[in-house]
Write a protein that holds these residues in place. Sequence first.
Motif, mmCIF file in Angstrom:
data_model
loop_
_atom_site.group_PDB
_atom_site.id
_atom_site.type_symbol
_atom_site.label_atom_id
_atom_site.label_comp_id
_atom_site.label_asym_id
_atom_site.label_seq_id
_atom_site.Cartn_x
_atom_site.Cartn_y
_atom_site.Cartn_z
ATOM 1 N N TRP A 210 106.144 108.656 57.125
ATOM 2 C CA TRP A 210 106.016 109.373 58.415
ATOM 3 C C TRP A 210 105.542 108.189 59.355
ATOM 4 O O TRP A 210 104.298 108.128 59.561
ATOM 5 C CB TRP A 210 105.112 110.424 58.211
ATOM 6 C CG TRP A 210 105.176 111.249 59.464
ATOM 7 C CD1 TRP A 210 104.253 111.530 60.610
ATOM 8 C CD2 TRP A 210 106.093 112.280 59.862
ATOM 9 N NE1 TRP A 210 104.670 112.387 61.458
ATOM 10 C CE2 TRP A 210 105.623 112.834 61.007
ATOM 11 C CE3 TRP A 210 107.516 112.557 59.332
ATOM 12 C CZ2 TRP A 210 106.763 113.863 61.581
ATOM 13 C CZ3 TRP A 210 108.320 113.238 60.006
ATOM 14 C CH2 TRP A 210 107.758 114.015 61.102
ATOM 15 N N GLY A 211 106.573 107.613 60.119
ATOM 16 C CA GLY A 211 106.141 106.554 61.110
ATOM 17 C C GLY A 211 106.566 105.129 60.619
ATOM 18 O O GLY A 211 106.691 104.789 59.810
ATOM 19 N N SER B 113 112.918 114.174 63.198
ATOM 20 C CA SER B 113 111.759 113.501 62.479
ATOM 21 C C SER B 113 111.614 112.148 63.530
ATOM 22 O O SER B 113 110.394 112.045 63.244
ATOM 23 C CB SER B 113 112.175 113.334 61.110
ATOM 24 O OG SER B 113 113.253 112.863 60.791
ATOM 25 N N MET C 34 107.633 111.827 64.460
ATOM 26 C CA MET C 34 106.834 110.751 63.600
ATOM 27 C C MET C 34 106.374 109.654 64.833
ATOM 28 O O MET C 34 105.234 109.295 64.650
ATOM 29 C CB MET C 34 107.647 110.040 62.685
ATOM 30 C CG MET C 34 108.779 109.399 63.007
ATOM 31 S SD MET C 34 109.377 108.514 61.172
ATOM 32 C CE MET C 34 110.235 109.619 60.292
ATOM 33 N N SER D 103 103.563 111.334 66.438
ATOM 34 C CA SER D 103 102.279 111.370 65.711
ATOM 35 C C SER D 103 101.354 110.087 65.746
ATOM 36 O O SER D 103 100.392 109.898 65.771
ATOM 37 C CB SER D 103 102.669 111.541 63.952
ATOM 38 O OG SER D 103 102.881 112.765 63.812
ATOM 39 N N TYR E 169 96.067 109.910 62.553
ATOM 40 C CA TYR E 169 97.328 108.923 61.760
ATOM 41 C C TYR E 169 97.005 107.848 60.975
ATOM 42 O O TYR E 169 97.304 107.965 59.919
ATOM 43 C CB TYR E 169 98.307 108.664 63.068
ATOM 44 C CG TYR E 169 99.578 108.027 62.405
ATOM 45 C CD1 TYR E 169 100.421 108.867 61.904
ATOM 46 C CD2 TYR E 169 99.730 106.765 62.441
ATOM 47 C CE1 TYR E 169 101.584 108.227 61.075
ATOM 48 C CE2 TYR E 169 100.734 106.150 61.713
ATOM 49 C CZ TYR E 169 101.819 106.749 61.072
ATOM 50 O OH TYR E 169 102.893 106.399 60.527
ATOM 51 N N MET F 123 100.104 114.624 56.357
ATOM 52 C CA MET F 123 101.323 114.300 57.000
ATOM 53 C C MET F 123 101.589 115.303 58.220
ATOM 54 O O MET F 123 101.592 115.211 59.302
ATOM 55 C CB MET F 123 102.782 114.175 56.351
ATOM 56 C CG MET F 123 103.703 113.738 57.271
ATOM 57 S SD MET F 123 105.411 113.837 56.449
ATOM 58 C CE MET F 123 105.859 115.659 56.052
ATOM 59 N N MET G 19 100.954 115.928 62.610
ATOM 60 C CA MET G 19 101.860 116.467 63.614
ATOM 61 C C MET G 19 100.891 117.320 64.559
ATOM 62 O O MET G 19 101.148 117.797 65.464
ATOM 63 C CB MET G 19 103.031 117.250 63.081
ATOM 64 C CG MET G 19 103.857 116.326 62.088
ATOM 65 S SD MET G 19 105.265 117.107 61.439
ATOM 66 C CE MET G 19 105.311 116.187 59.849
ATOM 67 N N ALA H 10 110.265 117.637 57.514
ATOM 68 C CA ALA H 10 110.069 118.211 58.829
ATOM 69 C C ALA H 10 111.031 119.168 59.096
ATOM 70 O O ALA H 10 112.201 119.177 59.830
ATOM 71 C CB ALA H 10 110.746 116.924 59.673
#
Length: 329
Positions: free
Chosen positions: A19-20, A201, A205, A208, A215, A252, A256, A294
Amino acid sequence: MMNKVTVTTHPNIALIKYWGKRNEQLFLPTKSSLSIGIQALSTTTSIHYSNTGQEQIIINGEPADEKHRQPILDFLRFFRTDANITTINPDKLNEPLTIETTNSFPTAAGLASSASGFAALAIALNNFFNLGLTQKELSQLARQGSGSACRSLFDGFVLWNKGEKEDGSDSQAEQLFDANHWPSLRVMIVVVEQEAKKISSRAAMKNSIATSPIYSQWVQESEYRIAPMRQAIAEKNFDLMGQLAEQDCLGMHATMHTSTPAVNFWTPATQRIMHLVTTLREQHAIPCYFTIDAGPNVKILCQEENMQKIREHLASLPEIIQIIESSIA
Ligand code: PMV
């Protein structure tokens, strides 16, 4: 070069999430992630030269809408210009293609169609142009279409090493255990919505990373979960695997929920299923855990011997559209 190639891949579901990105252009992740392949779902992609003189992208039998077309065109541009394909005559490489892709499941509803889609496309391009790329090279190529796609190059239990290098040449997936390693492991994909998600997504991400105050803490904790997760899978320790997966997913989603603007993929139905899974575990002693990506659909991790009981309990929730039961691919 072949007239037409057809490739089938499976989507994957992350037990430890990606995620990111630390580099947006190269699709380099902030952390490593670990996934399982989903036997019951598949994407089939075929490629041939276009006979209209234009690039044609067809998804599930229909010309792709702009939202789905653009990332595929971006990927093709990357493939033709930046991927260092020197063995093909540029005229042949640049000739418009027809790409037809069919998913056995709803597109973009949090069921990871982009993962199997870009993995299939990378393999299909490799076969069509006879490039002879290795699995690792293909994994790096697929990564640039959608990060999680680099994991769908491999079957079974797959680790995407985040890598350290700035050029991304060590950020690729590898298989940890093959698909037969844990025969009793199952995933029940509980579909509560078939509409495409409202925010991608990719955008979520980014939001986020940019705005969630928790995060970096999640990234650190999640990275630390990789080693015990590997161990849990090696030993087929279902409860440890499930606990780690659930914690990672909740972390995760917490990034968000704490971002600005807040992003929430959960619907009331999502939350009722999460609650049911916890109740089954705590009050009925049925080992099961959830993970959510997501989108609003819930993936229940369980073992074959408990599926019937879980099915019976899920039957009490009228908002469920479909349950897809899968072993590991
Ligand atoms: O590869 P993308 O951009 O579809 O992102 C996938 C993100 C999650 O599915 C939520 C997590 C993961 O690791 O697959």
